[in-house]
Design an enzyme around this catalytic site. Structure first.
Site, mmCIF file in Angstrom:
data_model
loop_
_atom_site.group_PDB
_atom_site.id
_atom_site.type_symbol
_atom_site.label_atom_id
_atom_site.label_comp_id
_atom_site.label_asym_id
_atom_site.label_seq_id
_atom_site.Cartn_x
_atom_site.Cartn_y
_atom_site.Cartn_z
ATOM 1 N N SER A 1 -27.980 -32.483 -1.080
ATOM 2 C CA SER A 1 -28.769 -31.681 -0.132
ATOM 3 C C SER A 1 -29.248 -30.396 -0.802
ATOM 4 O O SER A 1 -30.111 -29.701 -0.271
ATOM 5 C CB SER A 1 -27.952 -31.356 1.121
ATOM 6 N N GLU B 1 -21.558 -39.864 8.307
ATOM 7 C CA GLU B 1 -22.578 -38.905 8.755
ATOM 8 C C GLU B 1 -23.323 -39.440 9.979
ATOM 9 O O GLU B 1 -23.848 -40.568 9.967
ATOM 10 C CB GLU B 1 -23.565 -38.633 7.600
HETATM 11 O O1 KIV Z 1 -25.569 -33.713 0.262
HETATM 12 C C1 KIV Z 1 -24.871 -33.344 1.218
HETATM 13 O O2 KIV Z 1 -24.860 -32.182 1.621
HETATM 14 C C2 KIV Z 1 -24.045 -34.343 1.884
HETATM 15 C C3 KIV Z 1 -23.329 -33.931 3.122
HETATM 16 C C4 KIV Z 1 -24.266 -33.812 4.239
HETATM 17 C C5 KIV Z 1 -22.212 -34.848 3.423
HETATM 18 O O3 KIV Z 1 -23.979 -35.451 1.429
#
Ligand code: KIV
Length: 287
Positions: free
Chosen positions: A35, A171
């Site tokens: 992310s 998720e």
């Molecule tokens: O990349 C991320 O932040 C994630 C979380 C949302 C679990 O995979």
């Protein structure tokens, strides 16, 4: 912790200064999530994360929080191009300072998960809403809302556990579905938008701290309005610069003939942070 009925707290983290704050907190473990392509680089999805990008951020986090357990995300397609490419990506993230890697889904790469685990690298799974498949899923939507989808989720979770995963992120799935999957497994589940009946929770650092105004999914709790705090501080600085209130005499260096000898010593903070930190290197600027 799952066996003892203790909840696990996890937070994403992408940079050195945030990692220092996490290091100073009680949070159990860190996810250098893909992310970061969105929160740190402004992309619309996680598909733009690359292995060099992930390893650069992992290295920064590892320096800021050396005592925390750090999981780094294997980015989009890095584990879908064959074993060698997958292992090269794993190698890069582990060499950067990760203690484990996370990957999304299981269909078509269970063997790769097994190989990574057999190579001595702990692997975390990720099921439910898997953002690397955003286009196949038709958007960022809550998953496992039909009986067939719940059955598929449960069987994928079992497959990941059998392949050797030490934990699974769930998720955006309904609470009772997450509970069912958690009860089915021996390994812990870490939820984000998966309700309370999981082994632990993960949130994105920027979301939890209110640094992402306008992002208001149902599952998010914002613990501080940091965006507002930062804006207020920036405007106070701007005012002080423009009014001449900053810098004051005490924030300015003395004339050369007024400096007393032998007063340079590291700050308490610099000593706490050890060698090589910016604080140590700049401690003489305090005088
Ligand atoms: O990349 C991320 O932040 C994630 C979380 C949302 C679990 O995979």
């Amino acid at each position: 912790m799952k066996d003892e009925g203790r909840k696990i707290s996890m937070i994403t983290c992408y940079d050195y200064s945030s990692a220092r704050a996490v290091a100073d907190s009680n949070i159990d473990c860190i996810l250098v999530g893909d992310s970061l392509a969105m929160t740190m680089h402004g992309y619309a999805t996680t598909l733009s994360a690359t292995t060099p990008m992930m390893s650069l951020h992992t290295a920064a986090v590892a320096k800021g929080a050396p005592a925390k357990f750090i999981v780094a995300d294997l980015p989009f397609l890095s584990y879908r191009k064959g074993l060698k490419d997958a292992m090269d990506a794993v190698h890069e993230l582990m060499a950067a300072g990760a203690h484990a890697v996370k990957l999304e889904g299981v269909r078509g790469h269970a063997e790769i998960v097994r190989h990574i685990v057999d190579s001595g690298v702990p692997v975390m799974g990720h099921l439910g809403l898997t953002p690397q498949s955003v286009h196949a899923l038709g958007g960022m939507k809550v998953q496992a809302r039909t009986k067939a989808a719940v059955r598929a989720l449960a069987s994928q979770a079992r497959e990941l556990e059998e392949a050797g995963c030490f934990a699974i992120v769930l998720e955006c799935v309904p609470s009772q579905v997450a509970r069912e999957v958690t009860d089915l497994l021996r390994i812990p589940t870490i939820g984000i938008g998966a309700g309370p009946y999981v082994s632990g929770q993960v949130l994105v650092y920027q979301d939890l701290l209110g640094l992402n105004p306008g992002f208001e999914p149902r599952f998010l709790r914002v613990y501080a309005n940091t965006f507002e705090i930062i804006r207020t501080a920036l405007n106070a600085y701007d005012n002080d610069v423009k009014s001449g209130a900053f810098p004051s005499a005490s924030e300015s260096y003395k004339d050369p003939d007024l400096i007393e000898e032998g007063v340079t010593k590291p700050t308490e903070h610099a000593r706490e942070n050890g060698q090589g930190s910016r604080i140590t290197i700049t401690s003489e600027m305090n005088q």
